[in-house]
Design an enzyme around this catalytic site. Structure first.
Site, short mmCIF file in Angstrom:
data_model
loop_
_atom_site.label_atom_id
_atom_site.label_comp_id
_atom_site.label_asym_id
_atom_site.label_seq_id
_atom_site.Cartn_x
_atom_site.Cartn_y
_atom_site.Cartn_z
N GLN A 128 0.83 -1.21 0.00
CA GLN A 128 0.00 0.00 0.00
C GLN A 128 0.87 1.26 0.00
O GLN A 128 1.56 1.53 0.97
CB GLN A 128 -0.87 0.00 1.26
N SER A 131 0.99 6.54 2.55
CA SER A 131 1.70 7.53 3.37
C SER A 131 2.99 8.02 2.72
O SER A 131 3.64 7.28 1.97
CB SER A 131 2.06 6.93 4.73
N GLU A 247 -9.53 -1.73 5.34
CA GLU A 247 -8.28 -1.89 6.08
C GLU A 247 -8.56 -1.87 7.57
O GLU A 247 -8.03 -2.65 8.34
CB GLU A 247 -7.30 -0.75 5.72
N SER A 387 -4.15 6.66 12.96
CA SER A 387 -3.88 6.64 14.40
C SER A 387 -5.18 6.70 15.22
O SER A 387 -6.25 7.03 14.69
CB SER A 387 -2.99 7.83 14.78
C1 LIG Z 1 4.36 -0.27 11.33
C2 LIG Z 1 3.70 0.67 10.37
C3 LIG Z 1 3.24 0.17 9.16
C4 LIG Z 1 2.66 1.04 8.22
N1 LIG Z 1 2.30 0.54 6.99
C5 LIG Z 1 1.87 1.39 6.03
C6 LIG Z 1 1.62 0.92 4.69
O1 LIG Z 1 1.77 -0.28 4.38
N2 LIG Z 1 1.24 1.81 3.76
C7 LIG Z 1 1.06 3.13 4.05
O2 LIG Z 1 0.68 3.89 3.16
N3 LIG Z 1 1.28 3.62 5.30
C8 LIG Z 1 1.69 2.78 6.29
N4 LIG Z 1 1.95 3.25 7.57
C9 LIG Z 1 1.84 4.69 7.81
C10 LIG Z 1 0.71 5.06 8.75
O3 LIG Z 1 -0.53 5.01 8.11
C11 LIG Z 1 1.02 6.46 9.30
O4 LIG Z 1 2.20 6.34 10.09
C12 LIG Z 1 -0.10 7.02 10.13
O5 LIG Z 1 -1.20 7.34 9.31
C13 LIG Z 1 0.33 8.28 10.93
O6 LIG Z 1 0.90 9.20 10.09
P1 LIG Z 1 2.32 9.88 10.42
O7 LIG Z 1 3.29 8.76 10.67
O8 LIG Z 1 2.64 10.81 9.31
O9 LIG Z 1 2.14 10.64 11.76
P2 LIG Z 1 1.43 12.11 11.96
O10 LIG Z 1 0.25 12.19 11.04
O11 LIG Z 1 2.52 13.11 11.81
O12 LIG Z 1 0.94 12.01 13.42
C14 LIG Z 1 1.76 12.30 14.55
C15 LIG Z 1 0.88 12.35 15.79
O13 LIG Z 1 -0.07 13.43 15.67
C16 LIG Z 1 -1.39 12.96 15.84
N5 LIG Z 1 -2.31 13.67 14.94
C17 LIG Z 1 -2.12 13.92 13.63
N6 LIG Z 1 -3.19 14.58 13.12
C18 LIG Z 1 -4.07 14.75 14.13
C19 LIG Z 1 -5.37 15.33 14.21
N7 LIG Z 1 -5.96 15.90 13.15
N8 LIG Z 1 -5.99 15.32 15.43
C20 LIG Z 1 -5.40 14.76 16.51
N9 LIG Z 1 -4.17 14.19 16.48
C21 LIG Z 1 -3.51 14.18 15.30
C22 LIG Z 1 -1.34 11.49 15.45
O14 LIG Z 1 -2.37 10.75 16.06
C23 LIG Z 1 0.03 11.10 15.98
O15 LIG Z 1 -0.05 10.79 17.35
C24 LIG Z 1 2.50 2.40 8.52
C25 LIG Z 1 2.95 2.91 9.77
C26 LIG Z 1 3.54 2.05 10.68
C27 LIG Z 1 4.02 2.63 11.98
#
Ligand SMILES: Cc1cc2nc3c(=O)[nH]c(=O)nc-3n(C[C@H](O)[C@H](O)[C@H](O)COP(=O)(O)OP(=O)(O)OC[C@H]3O[C@@H](n4cnc5c(N)ncnc54)[C@H](O)[C@@H]3O)c2cc1C
Length: 402
Positions: A128, A131, A247, A387
């Site tokens: 996928q 991100s 998902e 998240s």
């Molecule tokens: C082990 C693992 C596997 C993954 N696999 C995939 C994959 O296969 N394909 C893919 O596309 N992605 C994948 N991801 C990515 C995952 O979907 C993102 O990490 C996730 O959506 C969070 O985005 P970010 O890491 O950019 O964190 P951020 O969006 O920067 O978030 C940081 C913190 O801020 C909080 N936050 C952000 N926005 C808000 C809001 N509006 N209100 C309140 N709190 C907020 C979040 O909850 C979090 O605690 C994976 C991630 C992990 C850790």
């Protein structure tokens, strides 16, 4: 929803048990036990899928017309519970859980005819590409660019945290096809057939538990035919959101949680508390397990609701967010209690002892080996797939109308 077992359900359960007895080899079980997240051995993943495919059970939730098992709600519950109890590999197959249902909902007849059978028989494994750095929760801000060039798009950019990219031969991906529109309105949903093709680089990311599950993927002038787009150009956000419901709502959380709790009970029967009695006989510890059992049951029943919706041809909707959040939270709490149960034996991480084929022994008893890796691996569960905070925002809007 009537969840009492009828004679035909008991017959089905026996059929599942017989299948698992014959097909779930010791290699598959041992490898599944030594893996904190998704199965690291691709050959074994393919072997397990092929065994399921031969029996017609590769896709328990797909309708029969697309080659699915067409299980009813009760059969899916039985299937998930029996697989979890028998120690079958966790079903992390994005083709089955995400691409298939999305193509059924938004794909062309040609796309369905081409891709669905290849997912079922294990020819294709999908990853996928949603991100990106800086675009996770705020997915609509994604920058990976697809520029039109005749019948093709040319893709440049990067995708982050791509689970299983190193084990996949296909990627479904969100790309920006219009930079002038509102963020959500300039995105398209693309299937990258030739993965990893020339111009695609996959860099591994090793997680806290020492495992290779996720990656960063780079695209440098990668050419993809426009016929590989799902849905209309710039309408990828609608397709992406539809997929996310599967998902979040498609995983068999309840059965896995109940099974993890059973293992925890067994482990607590082998560990001692500070007074020298079995930990399972310590009322305070027992209460913690029982509280988690109540949570696991609530997840299981929410899951039945989702399964029931899916069988009636509906998509999971906001219930998917409820189950994603509660399932992940409960699983994290179970693994925390595991660490509490084995106390200082949680500290030594003997990575060789959980390496496939190694004869290295763990520092503590065998049952302690996977406790810390599982604890570490499940930390990501409240982040990936959206998240907890993001799920709460969805529920606040869609369920509570705030
Ligand atoms: C082990 C693992 C596997 C993954 N696999 C995939 C994959 O296969 N394909 C893919 O596309 N992605 C994948 N991801 C990515 C995952 O979907 C993102 O990490 C996730 O959506 C969070 O985005 P970010 O890491 O950019 O964190 P951020 O969006 O920067 O978030 C940081 C913190 O801020 C909080 N936050 C952000 N926005 C808000 C809001 N509006 N209100 C309140 N709190 C907020 C979040 O909850 C979090 O605690 C994976 C991630 C992990 C850790």
């Amino acid at each position: 929803m009537d969840l009492a077992m009828k004679p035909e359900d008991v017959a089905f359960r026996d059929e599942v048990r017989a299948f698992l007895k014959e097909n779930l080899t010791e290699d598959l079980k041992a490898h599944a036990r030594l893996t904190p997240g998704i199965l690291a051995d691709q050959d074994l993943r393919v072997e397990w899928l092929k065994r399921l495919y031969k029996r017609g059970w590769a896709a328990p939730s797909w309708p029969k017309q697309y080659g699915g098992a067409g299980f009813n709600v009760m059969q899916r519950f039985i299937w998930a519970s029996e697989c979890a109890a028998a120690g079958a590999p966790a079903g992390s197959n994005m083709g089955l859980s995400m691409v298939g249902p999305t193509l059924m909902g938004h794909g062309t007849e040609e796309q369905k005819a081409h891709y669905l059978p290849r997912i079922l028989d294990g020819t294709d494994w999908w990853c996928q590409g949603y991100s990106e750095p800086g675009s996770g929760s705020d997915l609509a801000s994604l920058q990976c660019r697809a520029v039109s060039d005749g019948d093709d798009y040319i893709i440049n950019g990067t995708k982050l945290w791509t689970t299983g990219a190193h084990q996949s031969n296909k990627m479904f991906c969100l790309v920006r096809t219009d930079t002038s529109a509102k963020p959500q309105e300039g995105i398209s949903f693309i299937l990258i057939d030739d993965f990893p093709a020339k111009g695609i680089k996959i860099d591994p990311i090793i997680t806290l538990a020492g495992d290779h599950e996720v990656n960063q993927v780079f695209f440098d002038d990668v050419r993809v035919p426009k016929k590989n787009r799902v849905g209309a150009e710039n309408n990828g956000w609608t397709v992406a959101k539809y997929l996310l419901e599967f998902e979040r709502g498609g995983a068999a959380h309840g059965a896995a949680l109940k099974n993890a709790l059973n293992k925890l009970r067994t482990m607590a029967g082998m560990e001692r508390d500070g007074d020298g009695r079995k930990l399972i006989d310590d009322p305070a510890f027992r209460r913690k397990i029982d509280e988690l059992d109540v949570e696991a049951t609530s997840v299981e029943f929410t899951e039945h609701r989702i399964m029931s919706q899916l069988s009636n041809g509906q998509n999971p909707g906001a219930a998917a967010s409820i189950i994603k959040l509660k399932g992940a939270d409960t699983n994290q709490k179970i693994t925390e209690l595991g660490v509490e149960a084995i106390a200082y034996y949680a500290q030594p991480d003997v990575i060789e002892a959980r390496t496939w084929g190694s004869n290295t022994k763990p520092v503590g008893a065998d049952h302690t080996l996977m406790v810390m890796p599982k604890y570490l691996n499940t930390r990501a569960q409240t982040i990936f797939g959206g998240s907890n905070e993001v799920q709460r925002n969805i529920m606040a809007k869609a369920v509570l109308g705030l």
